[in-house]
Design an enzyme around this catalytic site. Structure first.
Site, PDB file in Angstrom:
ATOM      1  N   GLY A   1       0.835  -1.204   0.000  1.00  0.00           N
ATOM      2  CA  GLY A   1       0.000   0.000   0.000  1.00  0.00           C
ATOM      3  C   GLY A   1       0.862   1.242   0.000  1.00  0.00           C
TER       4      GLY A   1
ATOM      5  N   LYS B   1       7.360  -0.112   6.672  1.00  0.00           N
ATOM      6  CA  LYS B   1       6.771   1.152   6.235  1.00  0.00           C
ATOM      7  C   LYS B   1       7.910   2.137   5.987  1.00  0.00           C
ATOM      8  CE  LYS B   1       3.314   4.653   7.494  1.00  0.00           C
ATOM      9  NZ  LYS B   1       2.305   5.052   8.503  1.00  0.00           N
TER      10      LYS B   1
ATOM     11  N   ASP C   1      -6.808   9.868  12.357  1.00  0.00           N
ATOM     12  CA  ASP C   1      -7.054   9.394  10.989  1.00  0.00           C
ATOM     13  C   ASP C   1      -7.742   8.031  11.054  1.00  0.00           C
ATOM     14  OD1 ASP C   1      -7.139   9.632   8.246  1.00  0.00           O
ATOM     15  OD2 ASP C   1      -5.090   8.912   7.918  1.00  0.00           O
TER      16      ASP C   1
END
Length: 271
Positions: A34, A56, A145
Site C-alpha cells: 500500500g 513502512k 485518521d
C-alpha cells in the site's frame, strides 16, 4: 496503508523486482502492500529468522517519521498494530511492523460485504473503541485518521487491528488547529472552524465508520450535508443502533459523547 497478506495486489513492473536488501539491516523488501501521502508499505523478511513483517518506508523530509515512531514505541494493545523496531537509511525512515496474516482492510471488507450485519458491526466497534480508549485515556494520544483503510480485519474471525499513526498527536490541549487526517472522516468543526477537540474528532470518525458499516456508504456526500438530519437508507437495523449513530454524528460536538468510553457504555453497545 495496510499490514496484511491477503489484500489484492496491483503491482507495477518495477514493484516485481527481486527482494531489495536494506543496507546495515536484517531485512529484505518484497512487494508493495500500500501507499499513502508520505510513505509506502512493503512486505519484508527478517533474514536471521525468516519472519514475515511489514516495512513502512517514510521520507525523512517530513515531520511524520520520528513522531510516528516515538508514539508507536509507547503502545502495547492487542487491537493496535505492534511496532517491532525502526531505523533510518539514507533519506528514509523504516518502521518495522507486525504482519497480520489473512487480513484485508475494513474498507475492502465493507465493499465486499455491501453492508456489515449489525452484530458483526458491534463486534468490530467493541474492538475499535477498546483501542481508542487505551489511546485517549492511558496514553493521551489521538489517532486523528480513524477510517476503514486504517483498520485491518481478519474476515474469518472479525478480529481487527488499528494501524497508521502518521497523523496522530499527543493530547496536550483540548483544542487543536492542525489536521492531517482524511476529509471524509473529519468532523464539522475541523472543516468549518479549523479548531477542534482531538477526542471529539476521533469519536466523529468512529461514527462515520459505524454508519458506513451498517449502511454500506458514507453518511455525507458534501460538507453542507453535515448540517442536515442523517438519512438512513437501509432499515434492516435496530432503532437503538440508528439512535446511537445519530448521537455520535451530532454536528455539535457539545452534544456528542464526551469520550469513547461513553460510546462503549451506550445501550446499543451493551445489548
Amino acid at each position: 496503508m495496510g499490514s496484511c497478506t491477503s489484500r489484492k495486489q496491483h503491482l507495477e513492473p518495477e514493484e516485481q523486482l527481486p527482494p531489495q536488501n536494506l543496507a546495515r539491516t536484517d531485512y529484505s523488501l518484497h512487494e508493495k502492500l500500500g501507499a499513502g501521502g508520505f510513505g509506502t508499505v512493503f512486505r519484508a523478511t527478517r533474514h536471521k529468522t525468516g519472519e514475515q513483517v511489514v516495512a513502512k518506508k517514510i521520507r525523512t523530509d517530513v515531520d511524520i517519521p520520528d513522531q510516528e515512531a516515538e508514539l508507536m514505541t509507547e503502545l502495547d494493545h492487542p487491537k493496535i498494530i505492534r511496532l517491532l523496531e525502526h531505523f533510518k537509511q539514507r533519506r528514509f525512515t523504516f518502521l518495522i511492523l507486525e504482519l497480520l496474516p489473512n487480513c484485508m482492510d475494513l474498507f475492502d471488507y465493507i465493499d465486499y460485504k455491501d453492508r456489515v450485519p449489525e452484530k458483526n458491526a458491534k463486534y468490530i466497534l467493541l474492538q475499535l473503541t477498546s483501542a481508542l480508549c487505551y489511546l485517549h485515556e492511558e496514553k493521551q494520544i489521538a489517532h486523528l485518521d480513524v477510517k476503514p483503510e486504517n483498520i485491518l480485519i481478519q474476515p474469518d474471525s472479525g478480529n481487527i487491528k488499528l494501524i497508521d499513526f502518521g497523523a496522530a498527536q499527543r493530547i496536550t490541549s483540548t483544542t487543536l488547529t492542525t489536521f492531517r487526517g482524511t476529509q471524509q472522516y473529519a468532523s464539522p468543526e475541523i472543516l468549518f472552524t479549523r479548531k477542534y477537540n482531538p477526542v471529539a474528532a476521533d469519536i466523529w470518525a468512529l461514527g462515520v465508520i459505524f454508519y458506513k458499516m451498517v449502511m454500506g456508504h458514507l453518511p455525507f456526500k458534501r460538507s453542507r450535508d453535515y448540517m442536515k438530519p442523517l438519512c438512513f437508507t437501509f432499515t434492516g437495523v435496530s432503532p437503538l443502533c440508528l439512535e446511537t449513530i445519530s448521537i455520535i454524528l451530532n454536528p455539535n460536538p457539545d452534544f456528542r459523547p464526551c469520550s469513547v468510553r461513553d460510546v462503549r457504555s451506550s445501550r446499543w453497545m451493551k445489548t
